[in-house]
Design a protein around this motif. Structure first.
Motif, mmCIF file in Angstrom:
data_model
loop_
_atom_site.group_PDB
_atom_site.id
_atom_site.type_symbol
_atom_site.label_atom_id
_atom_site.label_comp_id
_atom_site.label_asym_id
_atom_site.label_seq_id
_atom_site.Cartn_x
_atom_site.Cartn_y
_atom_site.Cartn_z
ATOM 1 N N THR A 267 -3.745 -6.446 7.680
ATOM 2 C CA THR A 267 -2.770 -5.439 7.290
ATOM 3 C C THR A 267 -1.503 -5.586 8.121
ATOM 4 O OG1 THR A 267 -3.682 -3.850 8.863
ATOM 5 C CG2 THR A 267 -4.565 -3.785 6.611
ATOM 6 N N LYS B 266 3.707 -0.518 4.277
ATOM 7 C CA LYS B 266 2.359 -0.934 4.692
ATOM 8 C C LYS B 266 1.834 -1.902 3.654
ATOM 9 C CE LYS B 266 1.373 3.261 7.230
ATOM 10 N NZ LYS B 266 0.508 4.424 7.398
ATOM 11 N N LYS B 267 1.279 -3.049 4.118
ATOM 12 C CA LYS B 267 0.779 -4.091 3.225
ATOM 13 C C LYS B 267 -0.651 -4.465 3.585
ATOM 14 C CE LYS B 267 5.196 -6.400 3.418
ATOM 15 N NZ LYS B 267 5.793 -7.655 3.833
ATOM 16 N N HIS B 268 -1.333 -5.022 2.582
ATOM 17 C CA HIS B 268 -2.678 -5.561 2.757
ATOM 18 C C HIS B 268 -2.640 -7.020 2.294
ATOM 19 C CE1 HIS B 268 -7.023 -5.722 2.913
ATOM 20 N NE2 HIS B 268 -6.987 -6.315 1.729
ATOM 21 N N GLU C 36 0.825 -1.208 0.000
ATOM 22 C CA GLU C 36 0.000 0.000 0.000
ATOM 23 C C GLU C 36 0.864 1.265 0.000
ATOM 24 O OE1 GLU C 36 -3.415 -0.270 -0.271
ATOM 25 O OE2 GLU C 36 -3.009 -2.418 -0.458
#
Length: 127
Positions: A40, A30-32, A7
């Motif tokens: 997350t 930041k990851k999803h 993200e």
């Protein structure tokens, strides 16, 4: 298996190579996640870039969400290498970092991420 998208990626200099060929940088990612992991995360990386464009990285990722429908959070230790436009890394759950229904989780994971938008994370976790 889970898939993740990045993200955001914020990278900054820690030390430019003055007395060395290497440059040290830090990054916050930041990851999803979707799949076996749903939620997350935030990862803090330290990266050592070499003049040839490759980089060695270590970091800690804090994931919040679900693993196999069990809710909680876990912290993962990252080690990896970036070269030829591709990052390959191994992750291990930091013992004792699990919360909620993930309190007893353990195991490892690995990924290979290139230019694509979505990346695969192969988990070998047990509750």
């Amino acid at each position: 298996m889970s898939k993740f998208t990045i993200e955001s990626w914020q990278e900054s200099d820690v030390m430019k190579g003055k007395n060395t060929q290497a440059s040290l940088r830090s990054a916050v990612i930041k990851k999803h996640y979707v799949g076996v992991l749903q939620g997350t995360s935030i990862t803090h990386y330290s990266l050592c870039y070499l003049p040839n464009g490759s980089a060695t990285f270590t970091g800690i990722e804090v994931f919040t969400g679900q693993y196999q429908a069990c809710e909680g959070s876990i912290s993962l230790l990252h080690e990896g290498l970036f070269e030829h436009g591709e990052a390959k890394g191994t992750l291990s759950i930091i013992e004792g970092s699990g919360t909620g229904q993930l309190k007893t989780i353990s195991g490892t994971a690995h990924f290979c991420a290139g230019e694509q938008k979505e990346h695969e994370l192969h988990t070998h976790f047990s509750l």
